[in-house]
Design a protein around this motif. Structure first.
Motif, PDB file in Angstrom:
ATOM      1  N   LEU A 133      -2.607   8.269  -2.452  1.00 57.44           N
ATOM      2  CA  LEU A 133      -3.905   7.666  -2.151  1.00 57.44           C
ATOM      3  C   LEU A 133      -3.945   6.214  -2.618  1.00 57.44           C
ATOM      4  O   LEU A 133      -4.465   5.332  -1.913  1.00 57.44           O
ATOM      5  N   LEU A 134      -3.406   5.965  -3.799  1.00 60.61           N
ATOM      6  CA  LEU A 134      -3.374   4.612  -4.349  1.00 60.61           C
ATOM      7  C   LEU A 134      -2.620   3.666  -3.412  1.00 60.61           C
ATOM      8  O   LEU A 134      -3.087   2.554  -3.100  1.00 60.61           O
ATOM      9  N   GLU A 135      -1.453   4.087  -2.943  1.00 61.13           N
ATOM     10  CA  GLU A 135      -0.668   3.257  -2.040  1.00 61.13           C
ATOM     11  C   GLU A 135      -1.422   2.973  -0.746  1.00 61.13           C
ATOM     12  O   GLU A 135      -1.402   1.852  -0.230  1.00 61.13           O
ATOM     13  N   GLY A 140       0.784   1.309 -10.035  1.00 63.55           N
ATOM     14  CA  GLY A 140       0.924   0.960  -8.628  1.00 63.55           C
ATOM     15  C   GLY A 140       0.575  -0.486  -8.383  1.00 63.55           C
ATOM     16  O   GLY A 140      -0.200  -1.084  -9.148  1.00 63.55           O
ATOM     17  N   HIS A 141       1.147  -1.058  -7.320  1.00 65.29           N
ATOM     18  CA  HIS A 141       0.887  -2.464  -7.052  1.00 65.29           C
ATOM     19  C   HIS A 141       1.100  -2.778  -5.572  1.00 65.29           C
ATOM     20  O   HIS A 141       1.716  -2.019  -4.823  1.00 65.29           O
ATOM     21  N   TRP A 142       0.564  -3.904  -5.198  1.00 67.96           N
ATOM     22  CA  TRP A 142       0.747  -4.458  -3.859  1.00 67.96           C
ATOM     23  C   TRP A 142       0.842  -5.980  -3.984  1.00 67.96           C
ATOM     24  O   TRP A 142       0.088  -6.569  -4.786  1.00 67.96           O
ATOM     25  N   PRO A 143       1.764  -6.637  -3.286  1.00 68.92           N
ATOM     26  CA  PRO A 143       2.748  -6.061  -2.354  1.00 68.92           C
ATOM     27  C   PRO A 143       3.895  -5.379  -3.097  1.00 68.92           C
ATOM     28  O   PRO A 143       4.055  -5.570  -4.308  1.00 68.92           O
ATOM     29  N   GLN A 144       4.691  -4.599  -2.369  1.00 70.90           N
ATOM     30  CA  GLN A 144       5.762  -3.853  -2.990  1.00 70.90           C
ATOM     31  C   GLN A 144       6.821  -4.759  -3.607  1.00 70.90           C
ATOM     32  O   GLN A 144       7.525  -4.358  -4.528  1.00 70.90           O
ATOM     33  N   ALA A 203     -11.193   9.209  -7.532  1.00 75.91           N
ATOM     34  CA  ALA A 203      -9.948   9.948  -7.338  1.00 75.91           C
ATOM     35  C   ALA A 203      -9.212  10.142  -8.662  1.00 75.91           C
ATOM     36  O   ALA A 203      -8.666  11.225  -8.929  1.00 75.91           O
ATOM     37  N   LEU A 204      -9.204   9.123  -9.509  1.00 76.64           N
ATOM     38  CA  LEU A 204      -8.544   9.234 -10.801  1.00 76.64           C
ATOM     39  C   LEU A 204      -9.276  10.217 -11.708  1.00 76.64           C
ATOM     40  O   LEU A 204      -8.640  11.012 -12.422  1.00 76.64           O
ATOM     41  N   ARG A 205     -10.595  10.176 -11.668  1.00 79.11           N
ATOM     42  CA  ARG A 205     -11.373  11.129 -12.474  1.00 79.11           C
ATOM     43  C   ARG A 205     -11.057  12.564 -12.072  1.00 79.11           C
ATOM     44  O   ARG A 205     -10.816  13.435 -12.919  1.00 79.11           O
ATOM     45  N   LEU A 206     -11.047  12.835 -10.760  1.00 83.51           N
ATOM     46  CA  LEU A 206     -10.744  14.183 -10.283  1.00 83.51           C
ATOM     47  C   LEU A 206      -9.311  14.581 -10.598  1.00 83.51           C
ATOM     48  O   LEU A 206      -9.035  15.740 -10.936  1.00 83.51           O
TER      49      LEU A 206
END
Length: 369
Positions: free
Chosen positions: A10-12, A46-50, A112-115
């Motif tokens: 989801l993060l990506e 996680g990060h962007w750009p790869q 999403a992180l909480r869940l």
């Protein structure tokens, strides 16, 4: 602190939506990891750009000059810091359209992180309880084996004493039943979990409790009636058992559980010293009824008490889970029958109490498993 593969996917996906923004230089997501000092440390996940060269911890970049457009959006659940979204842009303030998208992304990642963290916590608790359950089941086998041994020794000493021998046989029968429950619990920990979104899922016992082959009605009812007679004697109650039992065969474990729950409720919730009994009749169907002498269950509760977790007003101050009647009705229907409440009991037979309750179980003439 670890996050699941689903959260990383989801993060990506959330970060990749910003490929159309040339004014963004980088996006980095961190989670808050507790340190021994009590202060959280932000660890990049996680990060962007790869192609971005990423240091793992936020603090490792402190000595570098911050870009003019770098800002942090907290991922916070109430007062608890879950993580952060670092935004590197070529200007500050951000355009309104970019600001709205970034804030929406931060809210999505927060939830999403909480869940994800909550699911992991529940998973750890479930695993610990499962380990404890297996341990308890293992330890239960020892006293059960001792009870069986002592019971068999006592039976040998009472050989010829028919009056007391039947009591020992009943104790050994109850020990065997408890052993079956223990084995069924053990099998549950090995079976895969089944998740259903339907609230009306039948409340049935594990298949491991099935007897396998059909049993006669006499085989099924005899230990239950003996147990009920002993309970009535201890409580000083009048007890009435059926004088004859019809010829019938069916799934013994299910029928035994139904009658056991009905009898337990009768002894627990009916008035002290009141009469209790079992009536039996066979016509087009087999009818088994457990009745008591009152007081009658209030009309408003007569259907609700069959729901899971619901208990009648007469038992509100007593211990119980509210599952007995729900289980009994679901088991009855699984056998092709029905369980219903009849008030007063005299509706079934004029010789039964004019006040009181009767739970009538109807089953097909043959209810083999």
């Amino acid at each position: 602190m670890q996050v699941s593969k689903r959260f990383l996917a989801l993060l990506e996906q959330q970060l990749a939506q910003f490929t159309d923004r040339p004014d963004l230089l980088a996006l980095v997501v961190y989670v808050a990891v507790p340190e021994p000092s009590g202060q959280p440390s932000l660890v990049a996940i996680g990060h962007w750009p790869q192609s971005l060269a990423l240091s793992e911890r936020a603090g490792e970049r402190r000595n570098r000059p911050a870009e003019a457009g770098r800002r942090w959006l907290a991922l916070r659940d109430d007062t608890m810091l879950l993580g952060a979204l670092r935004v590197d842009a070529d200007r500050w303030p951000w355009p309104e359209s970019l600001s709205e998208r970034l804030e929406a992304t931060a809210r999505c990642l927060t939830e999403a992180l909480r869940l994800d963290l909550e699911q992991q916590r529940l998973g750890r608790e479930l695993s610990q309880r499962d380990d404890q359950l297996r341990l308890l089941v293992h330890q239960l086998r020892n006293p059960l084996a001792a009870l069986r041994t002592f019971g068999q020794l006592l039976r040998r000493r009472l050989d010829g004493d028919t009056r007391n021998l039947s009591l020992v046989d009943s104790l050994l029968g109850e020990q065997r039943q408890i052993s079956r429950y223990v084995e069924a619990i053990d099998h549950l920990s090995e079976a895969p979990a089944l998740v259903s979104g339907e609230a009306s899922t039948p409340l049935l016992l594990p298949p491991a409790l099935n007897q396998g082959s059909p049993q006669s009605l006499e085989q099924i009812l005899t230990p239950l009636l003996e147990r009920a007679a002993a309970t009535a004697n201890l409580q000083g109650r009048p007890w009435q058992a059926p004088t004859t039992l019809p010829s019938w065969e069916g799934e013994g474990s299910a029928l035994s559980e139904i009658l056991a729950n009905l009898l337990e409720n009768a002894f627990r919730y009916s008035c002290s010293g009141g009469a209790i009994g079992v009536a039996c009749h066979q016509g087009d169907q087999l009818e088994l009824s457990v009745w008591d002498s009152g007081p009658p269950i209030p009309e408003a509760e007569r259907e609700r008490i069959f729901a899971k977790g619901v208990r009648g007003s007469s038992g509100a101050n007593l211990q119980g889970s509210g599952l007995g009647l729900a289980l009994a009705r679901d088991l009855a229907r699984s056998l092709g029958g029905e369980l219903e409440l009849v008030v007063p009991a005299s509706q079934l037979n004029p010789q039964l109490p004019a006040a009181g309750n009767a739970f009538r179980l109807t089953l097909p003439r043959s209810a083999a498993s």
